[in-house]
Design a protein around this motif. Sequence first.
Motif, PDB file in Angstrom:
ATOM      1  N   MET A   1       0.855  -1.171   0.000  1.00  0.00           N
ATOM      2  CA  MET A   1       0.000   0.000   0.000  1.00  0.00           C
ATOM      3  C   MET A   1       0.901   1.233   0.000  1.00  0.00           C
ATOM      4  O   MET A   1       1.795   1.337   0.817  1.00  0.00           O
ATOM      5  N   THR A   2       0.622   2.162  -0.895  1.00  0.00           N
ATOM      6  CA  THR A   2       1.528   3.299  -1.049  1.00  0.00           C
ATOM      7  C   THR A   2       0.948   4.625  -0.591  1.00  0.00           C
ATOM      8  O   THR A   2       1.684   5.578  -0.404  1.00  0.00           O
ATOM      9  N   ARG A   3      -0.361   4.713  -0.418  1.00  0.00           N
ATOM     10  CA  ARG A   3      -0.930   5.972   0.071  1.00  0.00           C
ATOM     11  C   ARG A   3      -1.814   5.668   1.262  1.00  0.00           C
ATOM     12  O   ARG A   3      -2.381   4.586   1.379  1.00  0.00           O
ATOM     13  N   PHE A   4      -1.913   6.625   2.144  1.00  0.00           N
ATOM     14  CA  PHE A   4      -2.603   6.360   3.395  1.00  0.00           C
ATOM     15  C   PHE A   4      -3.688   7.373   3.718  1.00  0.00           C
ATOM     16  O   PHE A   4      -4.233   7.364   4.813  1.00  0.00           O
ATOM     17  N   ASN A   5      -4.028   8.263   2.764  1.00  0.00           N
ATOM     18  CA  ASN A   5      -5.128   9.185   2.997  1.00  0.00           C
ATOM     19  C   ASN A   5      -5.781   9.540   1.671  1.00  0.00           C
ATOM     20  O   ASN A   5      -5.180   9.387   0.604  1.00  0.00           O
ATOM     21  N   ALA A   6      -7.022   9.990   1.762  1.00  0.00           N
ATOM     22  CA  ALA A   6      -7.778  10.405   0.580  1.00  0.00           C
ATOM     23  C   ALA A   6      -8.858  11.382   1.019  1.00  0.00           C
ATOM     24  O   ALA A   6      -9.299  11.365   2.176  1.00  0.00           O
ATOM     25  N   THR A   7      -9.301  12.219   0.075  1.00  0.00           N
ATOM     26  CA  THR A   7     -10.264  13.264   0.397  1.00  0.00           C
ATOM     27  C   THR A   7     -11.575  13.129  -0.370  1.00  0.00           C
ATOM     28  O   THR A   7     -12.648  13.201   0.209  1.00  0.00           O
ATOM     29  N   GLU A   8     -11.506  12.950  -1.667  1.00  0.00           N
ATOM     30  CA  GLU A   8     -12.703  12.878  -2.506  1.00  0.00           C
ATOM     31  C   GLU A   8     -13.417  11.538  -2.298  1.00  0.00           C
ATOM     32  O   GLU A   8     -12.763  10.520  -2.044  1.00  0.00           O
ATOM     33  N   PRO A   9     -14.751  11.492  -2.422  1.00  0.00           N
ATOM     34  CA  PRO A   9     -15.495  10.257  -2.172  1.00  0.00           C
ATOM     35  C   PRO A   9     -14.971   9.026  -2.916  1.00  0.00           C
ATOM     36  O   PRO A   9     -14.761   7.977  -2.306  1.00  0.00           O
ATOM     37  N   ALA A  10     -14.751   9.122  -4.219  1.00  0.00           N
ATOM     38  CA  ALA A  10     -14.282   7.955  -4.988  1.00  0.00           C
ATOM     39  C   ALA A  10     -12.888   7.532  -4.535  1.00  0.00           C
ATOM     40  O   ALA A  10     -12.593   6.331  -4.434  1.00  0.00           O
ATOM     41  N   GLU A  11     -12.035   8.493  -4.243  1.00  0.00           N
ATOM     42  CA  GLU A  11     -10.685   8.182  -3.771  1.00  0.00           C
ATOM     43  C   GLU A  11     -10.705   7.568  -2.373  1.00  0.00           C
ATOM     44  O   GLU A  11      -9.898   6.696  -2.059  1.00  0.00           O
ATOM     45  N   ARG A  12     -11.624   8.030  -1.520  1.00  0.00           N
ATOM     46  CA  ARG A  12     -11.745   7.430  -0.179  1.00  0.00           C
ATOM     47  C   ARG A  12     -12.150   5.971  -0.300  1.00  0.00           C
ATOM     48  O   ARG A  12     -11.573   5.099   0.355  1.00  0.00           O
ATOM     49  N   ARG A  13     -13.146   5.681  -1.136  1.00  0.00           N
ATOM     50  CA  ARG A  13     -13.591   4.291  -1.291  1.00  0.00           C
ATOM     51  C   ARG A  13     -12.462   3.421  -1.839  1.00  0.00           C
ATOM     52  O   ARG A  13     -12.281   2.282  -1.405  1.00  0.00           O
ATOM     53  N   LYS A  14     -11.663   3.956  -2.759  1.00  0.00           N
ATOM     54  CA  LYS A  14     -10.512   3.209  -3.260  1.00  0.00           C
ATOM     55  C   LYS A  14      -9.497   2.975  -2.142  1.00  0.00           C
ATOM     56  O   LYS A  14      -8.934   1.882  -2.026  1.00  0.00           O
ATOM     57  N   LEU A  15      -9.289   3.972  -1.294  1.00  0.00           N
ATOM     58  CA  LEU A  15      -8.385   3.812  -0.149  1.00  0.00           C
ATOM     59  C   LEU A  15      -8.893   2.711   0.785  1.00  0.00           C
ATOM     60  O   LEU A  15      -8.111   1.871   1.241  1.00  0.00           O
ATOM     61  N   TYR A  16     -10.205   2.680   1.046  1.00  0.00           N
ATOM     62  CA  TYR A  16     -10.766   1.641   1.919  1.00  0.00           C
ATOM     63  C   TYR A  16     -10.514   0.260   1.323  1.00  0.00           C
ATOM     64  O   TYR A  16     -10.112  -0.662   2.037  1.00  0.00           O
ATOM     65  N   VAL A  17     -10.765   0.121   0.022  1.00  0.00           N
ATOM     66  CA  VAL A  17     -10.545  -1.170  -0.645  1.00  0.00           C
ATOM     67  C   VAL A  17      -9.074  -1.563  -0.552  1.00  0.00           C
ATOM     68  O   VAL A  17      -8.745  -2.705  -0.209  1.00  0.00           O
ATOM     69  N   ASP A  18      -8.179  -0.622  -0.840  1.00  0.00           N
ATOM     70  CA  ASP A  18      -6.742  -0.907  -0.764  1.00  0.00           C
ATOM     71  C   ASP A  18      -6.330  -1.301   0.656  1.00  0.00           C
ATOM     72  O   ASP A  18      -5.535  -2.224   0.848  1.00  0.00           O
ATOM     73  N   ALA A  19      -6.854  -0.597   1.651  1.00  0.00           N
ATOM     74  CA  ALA A  19      -6.509  -0.895   3.041  1.00  0.00           C
ATOM     75  C   ALA A  19      -7.037  -2.265   3.466  1.00  0.00           C
ATOM     76  O   ALA A  19      -6.333  -3.032   4.138  1.00  0.00           O
ATOM     77  N   ILE A  20      -8.259  -2.596   3.075  1.00  0.00           N
ATOM     78  CA  ILE A  20      -8.832  -3.908   3.395  1.00  0.00           C
ATOM     79  C   ILE A  20      -8.025  -5.011   2.719  1.00  0.00           C
ATOM     80  O   ILE A  20      -7.707  -6.031   3.325  1.00  0.00           O
ATOM     81  N   THR A  21      -7.673  -4.791   1.455  1.00  0.00           N
ATOM     82  CA  THR A  21      -6.874  -5.771   0.717  1.00  0.00           C
ATOM     83  C   THR A  21      -5.511  -5.957   1.380  1.00  0.00           C
ATOM     84  O   THR A  21      -5.059  -7.092   1.579  1.00  0.00           O
ATOM     85  N   ALA A  22      -4.848  -4.862   1.745  1.00  0.00           N
ATOM     86  CA  ALA A  22      -3.541  -4.948   2.406  1.00  0.00           C
ATOM     87  C   ALA A  22      -3.665  -5.661   3.751  1.00  0.00           C
ATOM     88  O   ALA A  22      -2.825  -6.503   4.100  1.00  0.00           O
ATOM     89  N   HIS A  23      -4.708  -5.348   4.490  1.00  0.00           N
ATOM     90  CA  HIS A  23      -4.961  -5.999   5.784  1.00  0.00           C
ATOM     91  C   HIS A  23      -5.097  -7.507   5.603  1.00  0.00           C
ATOM     92  O   HIS A  23      -4.493  -8.292   6.331  1.00  0.00           O
ATOM     93  N   ARG A  24      -5.874  -7.916   4.609  1.00  0.00           N
ATOM     94  CA  ARG A  24      -6.079  -9.353   4.371  1.00  0.00           C
ATOM     95  C   ARG A  24      -4.792 -10.029   3.906  1.00  0.00           C
ATOM     96  O   ARG A  24      -4.482 -11.140   4.347  1.00  0.00           O
ATOM     97  N   GLU A  25      -4.049  -9.370   3.016  1.00  0.00           N
ATOM     98  CA  GLU A  25      -2.797  -9.955   2.516  1.00  0.00           C
ATOM     99  C   GLU A  25      -1.763 -10.092   3.625  1.00  0.00           C
ATOM    100  O   GLU A  25      -0.992 -11.047   3.638  1.00  0.00           O
ATOM    101  N   ARG A  26      -1.740  -9.153   4.549  1.00  0.00           N
ATOM    102  CA  ARG A  26      -0.772  -9.178   5.650  1.00  0.00           C
ATOM    103  C   ARG A  26      -1.222 -10.070   6.800  1.00  0.00           C
ATOM    104  O   ARG A  26      -0.439 -10.391   7.686  1.00  0.00           O
ATOM    105  N   GLY A  27      -2.509 -10.397   6.819  1.00  0.00           N
ATOM    106  CA  GLY A  27      -3.041 -11.197   7.919  1.00  0.00           C
ATOM    107  C   GLY A  27      -3.052 -10.432   9.234  1.00  0.00           C
ATOM    108  O   GLY A  27      -2.965 -11.024  10.306  1.00  0.00           O
ATOM    109  N   SER A  28      -3.174  -9.100   9.154  1.00  0.00           N
ATOM    110  CA  SER A  28      -3.199  -8.293  10.375  1.00  0.00           C
ATOM    111  C   SER A  28      -4.536  -8.453  11.089  1.00  0.00           C
ATOM    112  O   SER A  28      -5.514  -8.937  10.513  1.00  0.00           O
ATOM    113  N   GLY A  29      -4.582  -8.026  12.326  1.00  0.00           N
ATOM    114  CA  GLY A  29      -5.798  -8.168  13.121  1.00  0.00           C
ATOM    115  C   GLY A  29      -6.956  -7.333  12.606  1.00  0.00           C
ATOM    116  O   GLY A  29      -8.101  -7.759  12.623  1.00  0.00           O
TER     117      GLY A  29
END
Length: 142
Positions: free
Chosen positions: A1-29
């Motif tokens: 994951m290379t970015r950790f914040n977003a402002t616009e609605p579409a960019e925020r939703r993309k950030l959420y998807v990226d964060a969820i994907t990274a969380h699952r790939e890393r096996g974090s809590g």
Amino acid sequence: MTRFNATEPAERRKLYVDAITAHRERGSGFVTLEADESALETDTDTDADAETAAELGVPWVQFGDGTINVDCTDEELDTLKTVLGEFPAFKIDELNRPEEVEGVNVRISAKADPNRIAQFVDDIFCEVYDLPSVFRVWAVEV
């Protein structure tokens, strides 16, 4: 994951998807998403609402193991239940009202794809926490 914040609605939703994907790939809590403090509105309906909101702090949403976790006021809980009506696959699993703080902790089963979870998370921030349509959100823990 290379970015950790977003402002616009579409960019925020993309950030959420990226964060969820990274969380699952890393096996974090869990992954924690937090609204930027600058997005908070200071004009609440009553002094009690303002005090409870201040005690709960900056709005955040956690996701892990198919569960969304949020803290909210009783009024925000009512709005959350309305939002849940638009997402039939999501259900409240548990409500906790700790004695030491005001508000309620809500755990919601979220057995859905990351895109649908992202839509729900953004609705929580915008509708439940009454944030403006353009605000900055941070992925603070992945």
